[in-house]
Design a protein around this motif. Structure first.
Motif, PDB file in Angstrom:
ATOM      1  N   ALA A  72      45.635  52.231  83.051  1.00 49.57           N
ATOM      2  CA  ALA A  72      46.520  51.905  81.930  1.00 49.57           C
ATOM      3  C   ALA A  72      47.420  50.709  82.224  1.00 49.57           C
ATOM      4  N   THR A  73      47.565  50.337  83.505  1.00 46.77           N
ATOM      5  CA  THR A  73      48.439  49.210  83.859  1.00 46.77           C
ATOM      6  C   THR A  73      47.693  47.883  83.899  1.00 46.77           C
ATOM      7  N   ARG A  74      46.376  47.895  83.760  1.00 43.04           N
ATOM      8  CA  ARG A  74      45.603  46.658  83.844  1.00 43.04           C
ATOM      9  C   ARG A  74      45.688  45.896  82.520  1.00 43.04           C
ATOM     10  N   ASN A  75      46.290  44.711  82.594  1.00 39.57           N
ATOM     11  CA  ASN A  75      46.530  43.904  81.389  1.00 39.57           C
ATOM     12  C   ASN A  75      45.308  43.057  81.043  1.00 39.57           C
ATOM     13  N   VAL A  76      44.198  43.717  80.792  1.00 37.63           N
ATOM     14  CA  VAL A  76      42.964  43.029  80.464  1.00 37.63           C
ATOM     15  C   VAL A  76      42.164  43.923  79.514  1.00 37.63           C
ATOM     16  N   ARG A  77      41.371  43.293  78.685  1.00 32.42           N
ATOM     17  CA  ARG A  77      40.516  44.044  77.763  1.00 32.42           C
ATOM     18  C   ARG A  77      39.062  43.738  78.095  1.00 32.42           C
ATOM     19  N   ILE A  78      38.288  44.788  78.366  1.00 35.26           N
ATOM     20  CA  ILE A  78      36.866  44.606  78.643  1.00 35.26           C
ATOM     21  C   ILE A  78      36.158  44.291  77.328  1.00 35.26           C
ATOM     22  N   ARG A  79      35.638  43.077  77.200  1.00 36.33           N
ATOM     23  CA  ARG A  79      35.043  42.633  75.946  1.00 36.33           C
ATOM     24  C   ARG A  79      33.616  43.138  75.758  1.00 36.33           C
ATOM     25  N   THR A 109      40.476  43.137  87.782  1.00 35.15           N
ATOM     26  CA  THR A 109      39.747  43.695  86.640  1.00 35.15           C
ATOM     27  C   THR A 109      39.123  42.603  85.774  1.00 35.15           C
ATOM     28  N   VAL A 110      39.753  41.437  85.721  1.00 30.81           N
ATOM     29  CA  VAL A 110      39.234  40.327  84.912  1.00 30.81           C
ATOM     30  C   VAL A 110      37.820  39.947  85.326  1.00 30.81           C
ATOM     31  N   LEU A 111      37.477  40.221  86.572  1.00 28.55           N
ATOM     32  CA  LEU A 111      36.153  39.884  87.088  1.00 28.55           C
ATOM     33  C   LEU A 111      35.045  40.521  86.249  1.00 28.55           C
ATOM     34  N   LEU A 112      35.344  41.657  85.633  1.00 25.54           N
ATOM     35  CA  LEU A 112      34.338  42.364  84.832  1.00 25.54           C
ATOM     36  C   LEU A 112      33.926  41.578  83.584  1.00 25.54           C
ATOM     37  N   ASN A 113      34.725  40.584  83.192  1.00 31.93           N
ATOM     38  CA  ASN A 113      34.387  39.753  82.033  1.00 31.93           C
ATOM     39  C   ASN A 113      33.614  38.496  82.419  1.00 31.93           C
ATOM     40  N   ILE A 143      39.188  35.554  95.033  1.00 26.69           N
ATOM     41  CA  ILE A 143      38.471  34.397  95.575  1.00 26.69           C
ATOM     42  C   ILE A 143      37.291  34.025  94.683  1.00 26.69           C
ATOM     43  N   LEU A 144      36.685  35.031  94.073  1.00 26.50           N
ATOM     44  CA  LEU A 144      35.508  34.783  93.228  1.00 26.50           C
ATOM     45  C   LEU A 144      35.857  34.058  91.935  1.00 26.50           C
ATOM     46  N   ALA A 145      37.147  33.914  91.657  1.00 29.20           N
ATOM     47  CA  ALA A 145      37.571  33.165  90.474  1.00 29.20           C
ATOM     48  C   ALA A 145      37.684  31.676  90.772  1.00 29.20           C
ATOM     49  N   ARG A 146      37.661  31.306  92.058  1.00 26.79           N
ATOM     50  CA  ARG A 146      37.799  29.896  92.419  1.00 26.79           C
ATOM     51  C   ARG A 146      36.462  29.181  92.307  1.00 26.79           C
ATOM     52  N   SER A 147      36.517  27.877  92.038  1.00 27.13           N
ATOM     53  CA  SER A 147      35.310  27.063  91.891  1.00 27.13           C
ATOM     54  C   SER A 147      34.572  26.966  93.223  1.00 27.13           C
ATOM     55  N   LEU A 148      33.270  27.165  93.170  1.00 32.14           N
ATOM     56  CA  LEU A 148      32.463  27.054  94.388  1.00 32.14           C
ATOM     57  C   LEU A 148      32.425  25.621  94.899  1.00 32.14           C
ATOM     58  N   ASP A 149      32.143  24.672  94.006  1.00 25.96           N
ATOM     59  CA  ASP A 149      31.983  23.279  94.419  1.00 25.96           C
ATOM     60  C   ASP A 149      33.316  22.583  94.698  1.00 25.96           C
TER      61      ASP A 149
END
Length: 402
Positions: A72-79, A109-113, A143-149
Motif C-alpha cells: 500500500a506504500t508503493r507510489n506506483v500503478r501497475i499498468r 516496483t517501477v521496474l514492473l512497468n 541500477i537497472l533503470a540506468r542507461s546501459l550505453d
C-alpha cells in the motif's frame, strides 16, 4: 585528543560552538576537529503526503510476496500485469530466486512497468557476462533503470581501469552496489583524481575501492578534509589502517561520531586507548551501539576482563559474539574443565585468532579424547561462563605489560 568531546556528560554541549558558527578551539584536538566538518551533517527532508494506493496494484504486489502494508506504500500503478509477469519471469530466467524477485519488486516496483526484452534483457545480459550474481541486482535494482550505453558500461570500464580486473570490479561493486549509481564524470573520476592528488598510489586506490566503493560518492572537498583529519589523528598514507580510517572518517555522521565516543567513554575507555584502537581498527566506530554495549558487558562482566584488555584487542569489538566469540569460549570451557589446557591462558588472542588456527589448536586436536569440543564449537553446548575458581585467565594486555 578526545577530551574536548568527552569530558562533558551531555552530548549537546560540545556541539554548541559548532552549531553557533563561532570560533571553535577544538581544532587543537584532532579527534574533536572531525566534528567541525560538513560531511558529518545531515539534513532532514520532509516527505510529502502519499497518494491514494491503487487497489488493483496493491493486490498484484501482494501476489508478488509483499505484505499488504508494504504494498500500500508503493507510489506506483501497475499498468499491465502481463508485462509485470514477464519482468518477473525474466528475472527468474537470469537466476533470481523467488526471494530475490520479491526483494527486487519491493525495492523498485517501477521496474514492473519496464519493457522486459528491449529495456531489461540487455542490461541483465551485460551483468551476467561479467559474472555478477543475481543478489547484486536484487540489493540495488535501481541500477537497472540506468542507461546501459551511457552509464553502466562506461562506469564498469572506468572501474576496470582502476581496479585492474573484472574479478576486482565484481567484488567491489557487489560489496556496495549503490556505488554504481554514482555519476562517472561528476563523482567517480573526480574522487579518484583527488585520491591521486593527495598522494595515494595506484595500488592503494584500488584497495580503497575494494574496501568500500562508496568512497567514490564522497565529494572532493570532503576527501581533502578526511585526509587532513587522518593526518592529525596520526594516521599516514603508508599506515596499515589508513584506508580503513578514510572509509570511516569520510562517511561517518557528526552526531554518530559524538555518540560513539561518549559510549566508549561510558565503559571507562581512556582517550589514549580509544585513539590507539581507532588507528588499529577504525571500523570500531561503525559497530552499532547495542552491539558495543553487549560486547563490553560480556567481556567485562562474564569474562572478567579489564576495559584496557578489550581496547588492546579492538578486533574483539568487530567479531560476532553469537557466531564467533561464545562458541570459542564454550570450547575453551570444555577443555579447561577436562584439564586439557593450562589454568593460565592468554584469552583474547586465543578467541580472536584465525578460525583455521583455532579449530586446529583447540577442536580437532582434542576431538577424539573430548568429543564435546566439537559440539561446543558447533553451538550445541552453550557457554555458561568459566567460573571464578576453575582457573586464572591472563589477558594479552596484562601479559604485554609484564
Amino acid at each position: 585528543m578526545l577530551a574536548p568531546i568527552c569530558r562533558r556528560r551531555r552530548l549537546a554541549i560540545p556541539l554548541l560552538p559548532l552549531l553557533a558558527g563561532g570560533t571553535n578551539p577544538i581544532r587543537s584536538s584532532p579527534v574533536a576537529a572531525l566534528l567541525s566538518h560538513g560531511y558529518f551533517n545531515t539534513t532532514a527532508v520532509a516527505a510529502g503526503p502519499d497518494p491514494e494506493p491503487c487497489p488493483a496494484t496493491v493486490s498484484y504486489l501482494v501476489s508478488c510476496g509483499l505484505s499488504p502494508a508494504v504494498a500500500a506504500t508503493r507510489n506506483v500503478r501497475i499498468r499491465d500485469t502481463d508485462r509485470a509477469d514477464a519482468v518477473r519471469a525474466l528475472l527468474r530466467e537470469y537466476g533470481f530466486s523467488e526471494a530475490e524477485v520479491t526483494r527486487t519488486v519491493r525495492l523498485d516496483t517501477v521496474l514492473l512497468n519496464s519493457d522486459p526484452d528491449r529495456t531489461l534483457r540487455p542490461k541483465l545480459d551485460f551483468f551476467h557476462s561479467l559474472g555478477f550474481p543475481p543478489r547484486f541486482l536484487a540489493a540495488e535494482p535501481h541500477i537497472l533503470a540506468r542507461s546501459l550505453d551511457n552509464h553502466l558500461a562506461p562506469c564498469i570500464e572506468f572501474l576496470r581501469g582502476v581496479l585492474g580486473s573484472d574479478d576486482s570490479v565484481r567484488t567491489a561493486v557487489c560489496r556496495v552496489p549503490r556505488a554504481l549509481m554514482a555519476d562517472l564524470d561528476n563523482n567517480m573520476r573526480p574522487a579518484v583524481e583527488a585520491f591521486r592528488r593527495h598522494g595515494l598510489p595506484k595500488e592503494s586506490i584500488a584497495k580503497l575501492l575494494l574496501i568500500h566503493l562508496g568512497v567514490l560518492m564522497v565529494p572532493v572537498d570532503r576527501i581533502a578534509e578526511a585526509f587532513d583529519d587522518l593526518k592529525q589523528l596520526g594516521l599516514h598514507i603508508a599506515d596499515t589502517g589508513f584506508l580503513y580510517g578514510f572509509r570511516v572518517i569520510s562517511t561517518l555522521k557528526r552526531e554518530t561520531w559524538v555518540r560513539k565516543v561518549a559510549l566508549y567513554r561510558s565503559f571507562g575507555v581512556s582517550e589514549a586507548h580509544l585513539l590507539r584502537a581507532f588507528k588499529t581498527q577504525p571500523t570500531i566506530l561503525l559497530v552499532s551501539d547495542e552491539s558495543i554495549k553487549k560486547k563490553f558487558r560480556f567481556y567485562l562482566d562474564v569474562l572478567k576482563l579489564e576495559t584496557a584488555d578489550v581496547m588492546a584487542q579492538p578486533m574483539s569489538l568487530s567479531l560476532s559474539l553469537e557466531k564467533n566469540v561464545m562458541p570459542r569460549c564454550a570450547v575453551l570451557s570444555v577443555l579447561l574443565r577436562e584439564g586439557k589446557i593450562e589454568r593460565k591462558l592468554n584469552l583474547l588472542p586465543s578467541l580472536l585468532c584465525n578460525s583455521t588456527v583455532f579449530v586446529e589448536r583447540f577442536v580437532w586436536r582434542y576431538a577424539k579424547d573430548v568429543p564435546d569440543v566439537v559440539k561446543a564449537f558447533e553451538g550445541k553446548i552453550k557457554f555458561q561462563g568459566f567460573g571464578d575458581r576453575e582457573f586464572e585467565l591472563l589477558s594479552h594486555y596484562m601479559t604485554e605489560a609484564n
